[in-house]
Design an enzyme around this catalytic site. Structure first.
Site, PDB file in Angstrom:
ATOM      1  N   LYS A 137     -10.027   0.085  -2.348  1.00  0.00           N
ATOM      2  CA  LYS A 137      -9.878  -0.242  -0.932  1.00  0.00           C
ATOM      3  C   LYS A 137     -10.327   0.935  -0.091  1.00  0.00           C
ATOM      4  O   LYS A 137      -9.896   2.066  -0.305  1.00  0.00           O
ATOM      5  CB  LYS A 137      -8.427  -0.610  -0.592  1.00  0.00           C
ATOM      6  CG  LYS A 137      -8.202  -0.884   0.903  1.00  0.00           C
ATOM      7  CD  LYS A 137      -6.789  -1.356   1.199  1.00  0.00           C
ATOM      8  CE  LYS A 137      -6.551  -1.453   2.693  1.00  0.00           C
ATOM      9  NZ  LYS A 137      -5.184  -1.944   3.028  1.00  0.00           N
TER      10      LYS A 137
ATOM     11  N   LYS B  77      -6.890   3.367  -3.203  1.00  0.00           N
ATOM     12  CA  LYS B  77      -7.260   3.285  -1.786  1.00  0.00           C
ATOM     13  C   LYS B  77      -7.560   4.681  -1.250  1.00  0.00           C
ATOM     14  O   LYS B  77      -6.882   5.653  -1.597  1.00  0.00           O
ATOM     15  CB  LYS B  77      -6.127   2.629  -1.006  1.00  0.00           C
ATOM     16  CG  LYS B  77      -6.324   2.554   0.503  1.00  0.00           C
ATOM     17  CD  LYS B  77      -5.120   1.873   1.166  1.00  0.00           C
ATOM     18  CE  LYS B  77      -5.182   1.988   2.680  1.00  0.00           C
ATOM     19  NZ  LYS B  77      -3.991   1.386   3.338  1.00  0.00           N
TER      20      LYS B  77
ATOM     21  N   ASP C 170       0.870  -1.176   0.000  1.00  0.00           N
ATOM     22  CA  ASP C 170       0.000   0.000   0.000  1.00  0.00           C
ATOM     23  C   ASP C 170       0.907   1.226   0.000  1.00  0.00           C
ATOM     24  O   ASP C 170       1.517   1.550   1.021  1.00  0.00           O
ATOM     25  CB  ASP C 170      -0.909   0.025   1.234  1.00  0.00           C
ATOM     26  CG  ASP C 170      -2.030  -1.004   1.177  1.00  0.00           C
ATOM     27  OD1 ASP C 170      -1.920  -1.969   0.392  1.00  0.00           O
ATOM     28  OD2 ASP C 170      -3.012  -0.846   1.929  1.00  0.00           O
TER      29      ASP C 170
END
Length: 220
Positions: free
Chosen positions: A180, A151, A89
């Site tokens: 996400k 995300k 991430d």
């Protein structure tokens, strides 16, 4: 629907101890979460604890500001992979994005994905710092750069995921990449709302409470 497999079981606070990371991994094994999401210093430990399971090891890169140079992010990813990371991430270069240096932003993401090859890359755009128009543009850049997920949030800024932003991101990227939702997802209802809005993964420190349908009040 297996709600547990939507969850990246997360512990990123700076004061997290080895014992707490160990407990996080034990919980991830017990509830068969999608992954644990931890800081890079704990990747090797998590990789050892989760060996021979299908719980992935996820770590954060350029976190939480995204302002590292591309070579620094690439090195961080290379090191994380060597230590056993499965998923990354990374934080988008938010400063460059706000400066409208979109070529730099896209090249930064693309360079990180090139190192990862078939490993999953999720890109945090920090929605709380962006206008709706910027969320659309950032999501498009993440898609064009070849990432696997866009995300919402680090969980370390002034706001986390909202249903409205997740819907906007999901509409923008369609079925080409995934979304996400992270930051402030603390209850089963929160998680289900994010999934209904288009999220394929939920980042939360409250994974256990969510699958047990209890309230969770601690951070990310």
């Amino acid at each position: 629907m297996k709600l547990n497999k939507y969850i990246d079981h997360t512990l990123l606070k700076p004061e997290a101890t080895t014992k707490e990371i160990t407990i996080l991994c034990e919980e991830a094994l017990k509830f068969d979460f999608a992954s644990v999401c931890i800081n890079p210093t704990y990747v090797k430990l998590a990789s050892t604890l989760l060996k021979n399971s299908d719980v992935k090891v996820c770590t954060v890169i350029g976190f939480p500001l995204g302002a590292n140079t591309t070579p620094t992010k690439v090195f961080e990813i290379t090191n994380a992979l060597e230590n056993g990371a499965d998923e990354i991430d990374m934080v988008m270069n938010i400063s460059a994005f706000k400066s409208q240096d979109f070529d730099l932003v896209q090249a930064d993401i693309a360079a990180c994905k090139a190192v990862l090859k078939n490993n999953v890359l999720k890109v945090i755009i920090e929605t709380c710092l962006l206008t709706k128009e910027e969320i659309v543009l950032a999501s498009q850049i993440v898609l064009q750069a070849g990432a696997d997920f866009v995300k919402t949030s680090t969980g370390f800024n002034k706001g986390g995921a909202t249903v409205e932003d997740v819907k906007l991101m999901a509409t923008t990227v369609g079925d080409q990449i995934k979304v996400k939702a992270a930051g402030g997802v603390r209850t089963k209802n929160d998680a289900l709302e994010m999934i209904a809005a288009g999220a394929s993964r939920i980042g939360t420190s409250g994974g256990v409470a969510i699958v047990q349908n209890q309230q969770h009040n601690d951070g990310y």
